[in-house]
Scaffold this motif. Sequence first.
Motif, PDB file in Angstrom:
ATOM      1  N   SER A 147       9.713  -9.133  -2.450  1.00  0.00           N
ATOM      2  CA  SER A 147      11.017  -8.503  -2.237  1.00  0.00           C
ATOM      3  C   SER A 147      11.529  -7.876  -3.521  1.00  0.00           C
ATOM      4  O   SER A 147      12.163  -6.815  -3.499  1.00  0.00           O
ATOM      5  CB  SER A 147      12.009  -9.547  -1.743  1.00  0.00           C
ATOM      6  OG  SER A 147      11.629  -9.990  -0.471  1.00  0.00           O
ATOM      7  N   SER A 205       9.791  -6.558  -5.958  1.00  0.00           N
ATOM      8  CA  SER A 205       9.097  -5.289  -6.148  1.00  0.00           C
ATOM      9  C   SER A 205       9.679  -4.223  -5.218  1.00  0.00           C
ATOM     10  O   SER A 205      10.012  -3.116  -5.655  1.00  0.00           O
ATOM     11  CB  SER A 205       7.610  -5.470  -5.868  1.00  0.00           C
ATOM     12  OG  SER A 205       6.953  -4.227  -5.890  1.00  0.00           O
ATOM     13  N   ARG A 206       9.851  -4.589  -3.977  1.00  0.00           N
ATOM     14  CA  ARG A 206      10.384  -3.617  -3.024  1.00  0.00           C
ATOM     15  C   ARG A 206      11.785  -3.163  -3.406  1.00  0.00           C
ATOM     16  O   ARG A 206      12.110  -1.985  -3.356  1.00  0.00           O
ATOM     17  CB  ARG A 206      10.385  -4.221  -1.622  1.00  0.00           C
ATOM     18  CG  ARG A 206       9.020  -4.173  -0.973  1.00  0.00           C
ATOM     19  CD  ARG A 206       9.105  -4.624   0.472  1.00  0.00           C
ATOM     20  NE  ARG A 206       9.557  -6.006   0.559  1.00  0.00           N
ATOM     21  CZ  ARG A 206       8.803  -7.017   0.996  1.00  0.00           C
ATOM     22  NH1 ARG A 206       7.576  -6.799   1.388  1.00  0.00           N
ATOM     23  NH2 ARG A 206       9.286  -8.227   1.047  1.00  0.00           N
ATOM     24  N   ASN A 244      11.655  -0.723  -6.214  1.00  0.00           N
ATOM     25  CA  ASN A 244      10.994   0.550  -5.943  1.00  0.00           C
ATOM     26  C   ASN A 244      11.585   1.307  -4.764  1.00  0.00           C
ATOM     27  O   ASN A 244      10.993   2.257  -4.287  1.00  0.00           O
ATOM     28  CB  ASN A 244       9.502   0.315  -5.713  1.00  0.00           C
ATOM     29  CG  ASN A 244       8.823  -0.127  -6.975  1.00  0.00           C
ATOM     30  OD1 ASN A 244       9.023   0.467  -8.034  1.00  0.00           O
ATOM     31  ND2 ASN A 244       8.043  -1.187  -6.889  1.00  0.00           N
ATOM     32  N   GLY A 245      12.739   0.844  -4.299  1.00  0.00           N
ATOM     33  CA  GLY A 245      13.386   1.582  -3.221  1.00  0.00           C
ATOM     34  C   GLY A 245      12.686   1.459  -1.888  1.00  0.00           C
ATOM     35  O   GLY A 245      12.856   2.287  -1.015  1.00  0.00           O
ATOM     36  N   GLN A 246      11.863   0.435  -1.746  1.00  0.00           N
ATOM     37  CA  GLN A 246      11.263   0.177  -0.436  1.00  0.00           C
ATOM     38  C   GLN A 246      12.291  -0.552   0.414  1.00  0.00           C
ATOM     39  O   GLN A 246      13.379  -0.854  -0.039  1.00  0.00           O
ATOM     40  CB  GLN A 246      10.021  -0.715  -0.597  1.00  0.00           C
ATOM     41  CG  GLN A 246       9.071  -0.247  -1.641  1.00  0.00           C
ATOM     42  CD  GLN A 246       8.101   0.783  -1.116  1.00  0.00           C
ATOM     43  OE1 GLN A 246       8.375   1.412  -0.095  1.00  0.00           O
ATOM     44  NE2 GLN A 246       7.014   0.968  -1.825  1.00  0.00           N
ATOM     45  N   VAL A 247      11.882  -0.876   1.618  1.00  0.00           N
ATOM     46  CA  VAL A 247      12.797  -1.549   2.521  1.00  0.00           C
ATOM     47  C   VAL A 247      13.267  -2.885   1.914  1.00  0.00           C
ATOM     48  O   VAL A 247      12.468  -3.693   1.450  1.00  0.00           O
ATOM     49  CB  VAL A 247      12.129  -1.770   3.893  1.00  0.00           C
ATOM     50  CG1 VAL A 247      10.789  -2.463   3.753  1.00  0.00           C
ATOM     51  CG2 VAL A 247      13.042  -2.553   4.807  1.00  0.00           C
ATOM     52  N   ALA A 248      14.598  -3.058   1.912  1.00  0.00           N
ATOM     53  CA  ALA A 248      15.204  -4.272   1.362  1.00  0.00           C
ATOM     54  C   ALA A 248      16.692  -4.241   1.680  1.00  0.00           C
ATOM     55  O   ALA A 248      17.296  -3.175   1.722  1.00  0.00           O
ATOM     56  CB  ALA A 248      14.991  -4.352  -0.145  1.00  0.00           C
ATOM     57  N   ARG A 273       0.696  -1.619 -13.594  1.00  0.00           N
ATOM     58  CA  ARG A 273       0.994  -0.593 -12.604  1.00  0.00           C
ATOM     59  C   ARG A 273      -0.199   0.332 -12.373  1.00  0.00           C
ATOM     60  O   ARG A 273      -0.575   0.615 -11.234  1.00  0.00           O
ATOM     61  CB  ARG A 273       2.149   0.256 -13.115  1.00  0.00           C
ATOM     62  CG  ARG A 273       3.335   0.161 -12.263  1.00  0.00           C
ATOM     63  CD  ARG A 273       4.608   0.588 -12.885  1.00  0.00           C
ATOM     64  NE  ARG A 273       5.526   0.698 -11.761  1.00  0.00           N
ATOM     65  CZ  ARG A 273       5.756   1.819 -11.108  1.00  0.00           C
ATOM     66  NH1 ARG A 273       5.170   2.934 -11.488  1.00  0.00           N
ATOM     67  NH2 ARG A 273       6.552   1.836 -10.080  1.00  0.00           N
TER      68      ARG A 273
END
Lengths: 349, 349
Positions: B19, B21-22, B25-29, B53
């Motif tokens: 979570s 990391s997400r 990085n602007g992933q779903v959260a 990375r």
Amino acid sequence: MGRVTLADVARRAGVSLASTSRALNGQVASAATVERVRRAADELGYIPDASARSLRLRRTGQLAFAVADIGNPVYVEMMREIESVVAAEGYRLVVSRTGDADATLDLVRDLNQGYVDGLILSPLRVTPALVEALEQTTVPTVVVGRLPEGARVDTVLADSEGGVALAVDHLIRTGARRIAFLNGPVDTTPGRFRQLGFREATADRTEVVTGEFHAEDFTIDAGYAAARVMLAADEWDAVIAVNDLVGIGILHAAHERGIAVPDELAVIGIDNTTLADVCHPGLTSVDLGAARRGHKAARLILARMEDGDLPPRAVRVAPSLHERGSTAALAGAARPGGPAAVPGSRRVR
Amino acid sequence: MGRVTLADVARRAGVSLASTSRALNGQVASAATVERVRRAADELGYIPDASARSLRLRRTGQLAFAVADIGNPVYVEMMREIESVVAAEGYRLVVSRTGDADATLDLVRDLNQGYVDGLILSPLRVTPALVEALEQTTVPTVVVGRLPEGARVDTVLADSEGGVALAVDHLIRTGARRIAFLNGPVDTTPGRFRQLGFREATADRTEVVTGEFHAEDFTIDAGYAAARVMLAADEWDAVIAVNDLVGIGILHAAHERGIAVPDELAVIGIDNTTLADVCHPGLTSVDLGAARRGHKAARLILARMEDGDLPPRAVRVAPSLHERGSTAALAGAARPGGPAAVPGSRRVR
DNA sequence: AACGGCTGTGGAAACGATTCCACTGGAAAC
DNA sequence: GTTTCCAGTGGAATCGTTTCCACAGCCGTT
């Protein structure tokens, strides 16, 4: 058929991953193992992965060189020398433009991403925040240029004051009495210390009249524009330019006004670039040793990476004056060639 | 207190590594998670590790620019433009000197270590082995310079032939009939194609007498040495130099022999560098568009990285002639300034 | 015969991130 | 009230190396 990894090599050689790695890296391993691993690696065309290596070893094999303007001949000369030294030690060179003060700060902070093992930085403007960032960062750093007294950072210094003093002395010896200094932006490191040098060198010369002017930038065009203003306002025997580019701008402005160089106006540049050798008349110039500074900076960063506990060092490079047609010859000395002389210049000091 | 890792941030934020990391990085959260993770990261001063990375993402955020001589003004101009374009897209630039043909080959092979995401290469000499290596490599590559017909590699081309033709036409129009070409090493890409251009442009000009000479290198000194030989042997109305540096060498040699430029000898350089603008007399020069080539090369490599399946492209940059004092003016045209003209040149085409 | 040291070996744990996958709980749909 | 869907989550695998650690032989010494 994707990447060939170490595991592939290990499988083919019939030994463990650990032994494969050791065999390829010259660690302890039997001759037989080394032989089999080598062969397997060759057959598969194995090439180790740089990222994986960096991650594990905590070193990238890269150094950064950061300057305000990659195009400036002085930095090019420096970079070329740096590249040559560090490449011989197996490092790659990453170049960055620093742009303004904020960008420089960002750059230094970004270092902690660990994409390089060290940094050679030549900042145009040094802010307290920058000095602090440099002292904070865990990445070995060398600064080419002056830092505030007591900064715990390795530095390579040009002797700006000494260099400008060479220029002043030379002009006075050739008979100049009204000497101007055409500076660049004074809030920059070169601007500040070359100005300082000019003031120091002329301070106890009661026989000379001095003046200071500023170009907006360290370029030919800015030098030309500032020189027009300067030449329109007063009469000068000689001008010292903050660098060769500005010096060439002065030559143009003088020519335009019909002022003869060096007879009516002597001009001296700083940096002794190829341009000074090629322009007309040849531009007498103070060499602040860009290549040698680059060399020393490279050596310094290598030493620092070797041993992070060394006390900070400040290395200084001596200046020298290269006399060409833009200044009058000393009495008794042969006049160098006249207009458009054959390349080459007399090294005076 | 060593490095702050993502795990530290996760612990502090009280959420899982995934979570964290997400969130960063602007992933779903969820908004709440993002907020807590952001705060934790700020408090700890978290900076992601570039090597880790790269390893995971299989991309480094770096591009390489490789040339024979970093000091040559043309490459500097190119590099400056490339840096500017790729930096805007978030890439760092690694510079390498290619040195000789073997070193170039090694460089291309080393690419498979994966330390850069792409390469812009400007090879001085193109060997079959190099072309093969370029086609083999999995790293996106753009070549600045000519490759053999049919090579499946993106290229950016200077129009050497067209450029030299501009020079020849200009000289003939100003009345030159005996025209020499002072080349550099002919086994190089620039040497070969500029020579070819000279031959093509003069082939059906039965009214002109031509000659070809060679400098050992693309430098002022080598140009000067070769020009001495050339000028001693025969009389020429005009010389086209393989580049500005060699052209300046010619100016020196001519001055030394007392040959007036442009009245007795016209000289044209190639590359239109600052040196051509500054030397005396100003050197008329063909601009092969180094900066624009750099720009296009940068765009091309970015596009290629975006989509590796694009068919190979060859982009061509148009040349232009910049007239200065080293060539006679056309009849009816105002003569540009005379000796040591104010900077600036007339763009003829 | 027992012991210590020494060389080579392989399993497994790093290095620090991203992402697949399975799973939860609540809202929406019937 | 069930079923469906989906946003959000955490465990664990993964990227490709290097290296720690335990252990197996083997040799030479007491």
